[in-house]
Design a protein around this motif. Structure first.
Motif, PDB file in Angstrom:
ATOM      1  N   TYR A   1      33.992  50.313  33.336  1.00  0.00           N
ATOM      2  CA  TYR A   1      32.688  49.753  32.594  1.00  0.00           C
ATOM      3  C   TYR A   1      33.770  48.731  32.698  1.00  0.00           C
ATOM      4  O   TYR A   1      34.359  47.494  32.293  1.00  0.00           O
ATOM      5  CB  TYR A   1      32.234  50.634  32.447  1.00  0.00           C
ATOM      6  N   ALA A   2      32.461  47.590  31.590  1.00  0.00           N
ATOM      7  CA  ALA A   2      33.145  45.783  31.394  1.00  0.00           C
ATOM      8  C   ALA A   2      34.040  46.136  30.078  1.00  0.00           C
ATOM      9  O   ALA A   2      34.304  47.151  29.886  1.00  0.00           O
ATOM     10  CB  ALA A   2      31.684  45.927  30.569  1.00  0.00           C
ATOM     11  N   LEU A   3      34.118  45.226  30.353  1.00  0.00           N
ATOM     12  CA  LEU A   3      35.374  44.915  28.953  1.00  0.00           C
ATOM     13  C   LEU A   3      34.460  45.288  27.787  1.00  0.00           C
ATOM     14  O   LEU A   3      33.965  44.225  27.279  1.00  0.00           O
ATOM     15  CB  LEU A   3      36.346  43.446  29.436  1.00  0.00           C
ATOM     16  N   ASN A   4      35.004  45.736  26.675  1.00  0.00           N
ATOM     17  CA  ASN A   4      34.947  45.407  25.358  1.00  0.00           C
ATOM     18  C   ASN A   4      36.644  44.850  24.882  1.00  0.00           C
ATOM     19  O   ASN A   4      37.263  44.942  24.782  1.00  0.00           O
ATOM     20  CB  ASN A   4      34.866  46.922  24.826  1.00  0.00           C
ATOM     21  N   PHE A   5      36.198  43.507  24.034  1.00  0.00           N
ATOM     22  CA  PHE A   5      36.920  43.132  23.481  1.00  0.00           C
ATOM     23  C   PHE A   5      36.930  42.268  22.471  1.00  0.00           C
ATOM     24  O   PHE A   5      36.272  43.017  21.746  1.00  0.00           O
ATOM     25  CB  PHE A   5      36.353  40.917  23.963  1.00  0.00           C
ATOM     26  N   GLY A   6      38.348  42.458  21.456  1.00  0.00           N
ATOM     27  CA  GLY A   6      38.292  42.330  20.377  1.00  0.00           C
ATOM     28  C   GLY A   6      38.290  40.744  19.713  1.00  0.00           C
ATOM     29  O   GLY A   6      37.253  39.980  20.580  1.00  0.00           O
ATOM     30  N   LYS A   7      38.406  40.058  18.723  1.00  0.00           N
ATOM     31  CA  LYS A   7      37.889  39.619  17.788  1.00  0.00           C
ATOM     32  C   LYS A   7      38.516  37.629  18.852  1.00  0.00           C
ATOM     33  O   LYS A   7      37.980  37.063  18.543  1.00  0.00           O
ATOM     34  CB  LYS A   7      37.195  39.135  16.959  1.00  0.00           C
TER      35      LYS A   7
ATOM     36  N   PHE B   1      42.677  37.153  23.403  1.00  0.00           N
ATOM     37  CA  PHE B   1      42.330  38.611  23.299  1.00  0.00           C
ATOM     38  C   PHE B   1      42.679  40.018  23.817  1.00  0.00           C
ATOM     39  O   PHE B   1      43.282  39.843  24.875  1.00  0.00           O
ATOM     40  CB  PHE B   1      41.107  38.065  24.132  1.00  0.00           C
ATOM     41  N   CYS B   2      42.439  41.002  23.264  1.00  0.00           N
ATOM     42  CA  CYS B   2      42.709  42.095  24.181  1.00  0.00           C
ATOM     43  C   CYS B   2      41.301  42.462  23.804  1.00  0.00           C
ATOM     44  O   CYS B   2      40.606  42.467  23.538  1.00  0.00           O
ATOM     45  CB  CYS B   2      43.406  42.959  22.434  1.00  0.00           C
ATOM     46  N   ALA B   3      41.568  43.146  25.365  1.00  0.00           N
ATOM     47  CA  ALA B   3      40.253  44.223  25.624  1.00  0.00           C
ATOM     48  C   ALA B   3      40.600  45.767  26.393  1.00  0.00           C
ATOM     49  O   ALA B   3      41.256  46.022  27.157  1.00  0.00           O
ATOM     50  CB  ALA B   3      40.126  42.950  26.314  1.00  0.00           C
ATOM     51  N   LEU B   4      39.670  46.140  26.463  1.00  0.00           N
ATOM     52  CA  LEU B   4      39.922  47.786  26.778  1.00  0.00           C
ATOM     53  C   LEU B   4      38.962  47.793  27.692  1.00  0.00           C
ATOM     54  O   LEU B   4      37.373  47.291  27.511  1.00  0.00           O
ATOM     55  CB  LEU B   4      39.839  48.746  25.866  1.00  0.00           C
TER      56      LEU B   4
ATOM     57  N   PRO C   1      41.715  54.657  28.178  1.00  0.00           N
ATOM     58  CA  PRO C   1      41.193  53.772  29.121  1.00  0.00           C
ATOM     59  C   PRO C   1      41.666  52.488  29.329  1.00  0.00           C
ATOM     60  O   PRO C   1      43.477  52.403  29.688  1.00  0.00           O
ATOM     61  CB  PRO C   1      39.867  52.424  27.877  1.00  0.00           C
ATOM     62  N   SER C   2      41.518  51.146  30.053  1.00  0.00           N
ATOM     63  CA  SER C   2      42.937  50.434  30.428  1.00  0.00           C
ATOM     64  C   SER C   2      42.964  49.116  29.170  1.00  0.00           C
ATOM     65  O   SER C   2      41.749  48.965  29.277  1.00  0.00           O
ATOM     66  CB  SER C   2      42.297  50.228  31.803  1.00  0.00           C
ATOM     67  N   LEU C   3      44.181  48.478  29.181  1.00  0.00           N
ATOM     68  CA  LEU C   3      44.120  48.176  28.116  1.00  0.00           C
ATOM     69  C   LEU C   3      45.148  46.459  28.799  1.00  0.00           C
ATOM     70  O   LEU C   3      45.489  46.473  30.159  1.00  0.00           O
ATOM     71  CB  LEU C   3      45.457  48.109  27.664  1.00  0.00           C
ATOM     72  N   PHE C   4      43.795  45.540  28.345  1.00  0.00           N
ATOM     73  CA  PHE C   4      43.746  43.720  28.147  1.00  0.00           C
ATOM     74  C   PHE C   4      44.766  42.675  27.687  1.00  0.00           C
ATOM     75  O   PHE C   4      44.083  43.251  26.604  1.00  0.00           O
ATOM     76  CB  PHE C   4      42.943  43.610  29.739  1.00  0.00           C
ATOM     77  N   TRP C   5      45.153  42.261  28.128  1.00  0.00           N
ATOM     78  CA  TRP C   5      45.060  40.623  27.252  1.00  0.00           C
ATOM     79  C   TRP C   5      44.994  39.837  27.860  1.00  0.00           C
ATOM     80  O   TRP C   5      45.154  39.741  29.177  1.00  0.00           O
ATOM     81  CB  TRP C   5      46.344  40.294  26.856  1.00  0.00           C
ATOM     82  N   TYR C   6      43.775  39.022  27.890  1.00  0.00           N
ATOM     83  CA  TYR C   6      43.211  37.563  28.294  1.00  0.00           C
ATOM     84  C   TYR C   6      43.826  36.699  27.112  1.00  0.00           C
ATOM     85  O   TYR C   6      44.149  36.791  26.127  1.00  0.00           O
ATOM     86  CB  TYR C   6      41.734  37.362  28.513  1.00  0.00           C
TER      87      TYR C   6
END
Lengths: 111, 116
Positions: free
Chosen positions: A97-103, A89-92, A31-36
């Motif tokens: 596909y759509a982002l899957n977010f942490g809480k 928010f951390c997300a992958l 996966p690709s990983l993100f911080w928002y």
């Protein structure tokens, strides 16, 4: 299925303190990983991203390294400012596909 | 670059009425747009994915007849909350993916819906 776990908040720090927000993930493939970041009353803004193992994303003094061996993407900043107060928010994203977010982790920086 | 707008930013409506929320990509063509719902102090929950010119794909548990999504062009997607009820009150956020970068999504500022 894919999931993201990030540390519970709220986190309260004094200005110029060191920040770490832990994020671990479970995913198939690569996966690709993100911080928002979401500032009060505003929408989400992309803070940084990493698309493959050992990549380091960085922006505005924040950094995070994609660690496949520990399935982690911890967010760090050496010296926080009051203006960094926000929800992070951390997300992958797997296969685009759509982002899957942490809480989300709320950060409050006090002067 | 990569700006996404939403309109309106907030709306109050009476129970039983319908509300339309627009999501626009201002400086890029969005092949895919996503609609999320965010409850207070919680994370974003994906509602549906829409690709330009095709029907939206809804996540499990999301009523497609209640939340109508249209993605008629590469720069515009709309979410219509039909026969709104107080439990539909929430923060609705869209995001758009495109512009040659298939991983990154750019988010709109969100729409606060309050149903009385």
């Amino acid at each position: 299925g894919d999931s993201v776990t990030q540390m519970e908040g709220p986190v309260t720090l004094s200005e110029e303190a060191f920040l770490t927000i832990n994020c671990t993930y479970t995913a198939t493939g690569y996966p690709s990983l993100f911080w928002y970041v979401q500032y009060p009353g505003e929408g989400l803004q992309l803070l940084l991203k990493a698309t493959k193992a050992d990549d380091k994303g960085s922006n505005k003094g924040f950094e995070a390294t994609y660690r496949k061996e520990t399935t982690s993407f911890h967010l760090e900043k050496g010296s926080v400012q009051v203006s960094d107060s926000a929800v992070y928010f951390c997300a992958l994203s797997n296969s685009g596909y759509a982002l899957n977010f942490g809480k989300g982790t709320s950060l409050l920086v006090t002067p | 670059g990569a700006v996404v707008s939403q309109h309106p930013s907030w709306v109050i409506c009476k129970s039983g009425t319908s509300v339309k929320i627009e999501c626009r990509s201002l400086d890029f063509q969005a092949t895919t747009m996503f609609w999320y719902r965010q409850f207070p102090k919680q994370s974003l929950m994906l509602m549906a994915t829409s690709n330009e010119g095709s029907k939206a794909t809804y996540e499990q548990g999301v009523e497609k007849d209640k939340f109508l999504i249209n993605h008629a062009s590469l720069t515009l997607s709309t979410l219509t909350v039909t026969s709104a009820h107080p439990e539909d009150s929430s923060f609705y956020i869209c995001s758009a993916r495109g512009g040659g970068n298939t991983d990154t999504q750019y988010f709109g500022p969100g729409t606060r819906l309050t149903v009385l």
